[in-house]
Design a protein around this motif. Structure first.
Motif, PDB file in Angstrom:
ATOM      1  N   HIS A  42       0.808  -1.217   0.000  1.00  7.70           N
ATOM      2  CA  HIS A  42       0.000   0.000   0.000  1.00  7.70           C
ATOM      3  C   HIS A  42       0.843   1.270   0.000  1.00  7.70           C
ATOM      4  O   HIS A  42       0.331   2.358  -0.134  1.00  7.70           O
ATOM      5  CB  HIS A  42      -0.926   0.011   1.217  1.00  7.70           C
ATOM      6  N   GLU A  45       3.774   3.857  -4.833  1.00  4.76           N
ATOM      7  CA  GLU A  45       3.122   4.183  -6.096  1.00  4.76           C
ATOM      8  C   GLU A  45       4.172   4.477  -7.166  1.00  4.76           C
ATOM      9  O   GLU A  45       3.962   4.220  -8.333  1.00  4.76           O
ATOM     10  CB  GLU A  45       2.198   5.385  -5.913  1.00  4.76           C
ATOM     11  N   ASP A  46       5.315   5.007  -6.726  1.00  4.53           N
ATOM     12  CA  ASP A  46       6.371   5.399  -7.649  1.00  4.53           C
ATOM     13  C   ASP A  46       7.719   4.997  -7.040  1.00  4.53           C
ATOM     14  O   ASP A  46       8.076   5.473  -5.958  1.00  4.53           O
ATOM     15  CB  ASP A  46       6.298   6.912  -7.887  1.00  4.53           C
TER      16      ASP A  46
END
Length: 190
Positions: A42, A45-46
Motif C-alpha cells: 500500500h 506508487e512510484d
C-alpha cells in the motif's frame, strides 16, 4: 495465504511490543498488525519517489536515531510473512541501502489477497487480546473510532500516533521474509 488466527503468536507479538515500546498506543498496534498482513504494497506508487523518500529519511535521522538500540529485524505478523527492517542498520554499516531498498520493492510486489472484511474480523480478535493484556488501551477509544471509520470508508491505512513517533522515532521498512532470503539483507543480518 493467511487463514488461521494464532492467538498465542499474537499475544507474543503484543508482549514483545509492550516490552520494547511500553507507550505504544492502540493505533500503533493496529498499524503493526496491518503491516503484518498486507506488507508494504500500500506504500509504493512510484519507485523513484520511494527511493528518494527513504534516502531523505536516512539523511534526516539524528545521531541518537542512528545509534538507537532496537532489533534490526522485528516480526510483525503471527503467520511469519512480514517483518520490519530498522534503517539504523544502514547507518551502523550492517546493511547496504540498495540491498534494503531492492528487498523493500520486491516485497511491495508480493500480491496480498486478504479481503478487508477478513482483516477486520482478525483485528477485532487482536483488539480483544490487547484489552486483556493491556488495560490502558481502553483510554484510546477515539483511536478505535478512527479505525472503525477507516474500515467503513475502505481506507484502513494509518500512521503511527504522534506519541509513538516522538518517543520511538520509527525508521523502518516492512519486508516479506522470502524477499529477504533472496537478497543480501538476510545474509548480512544472519
Amino acid at each position: 495465504m493467511i487463514t488461521l488466527f494464532d492467538e498465542e503468536k499474537v499475544l507474543r507479538l503484543i508482549q514483545h511490543e509492550m516490552t520494547l515500546r511500553p507507550n505504544t498506543e492502540l493505533i500503533d498496534y493496529y498499524k503493526m498488525f496491518f503491516q503484518g498482513i498486507y506488507g508494504p504494497a500500500h506504500l509504493i506508487e512510484d519507485i523513484d519517489s520511494a527511493r528518494k523518500y527513504m534516502q531523505r529519511e536516512l539523511d534526516n535521522m539524528s545521531l541518537e536515531e542512528r545509534t538507537r538500540e532496537v532489533p534490526f529485524v522485528e516480526d510483525i505478523g503471527w503467520h511469519g510473512t512480514y517483518c520490519r527492517i530498522n534503517l539504523h542498520a544502514i547507518h551502523q554499516g550492517l546493511l547496504n541501502f540498495d540491498d534494503v531498498f531492492d528487498a523493500f520493492i520486491a516485497s511491495a510486489r508480493v500480491e496480498v489477497t486478504i479481503p478487508l472484511a477478513q482483516w477486520r474480523n482478525m483485528w477485532t480478535e487482536i483488539y480483544d487480546l490487547l484489552l486483556l493484556v493491556n488495560k490502558g488501551l481502553e483510554i484510546h477509544q477515539d483511536q478505535m473510532g478512527e479505525i472503525e471509520q477507516g474500515f467503513m470508508l475502505g481506507e484502513p491505512v494509518f500512521h503511527h500516533s504522534q506519541r509513538y513517533r516522538d518517543l520511538y522515532h520509527p525508521h523502518y521498512r516492512v519486508m516479506d521474509k522470502q524477499q529477504l532470503g533472496k537478497n543480501k539483507v538476510h545474509k548480512e543480518l544472519s
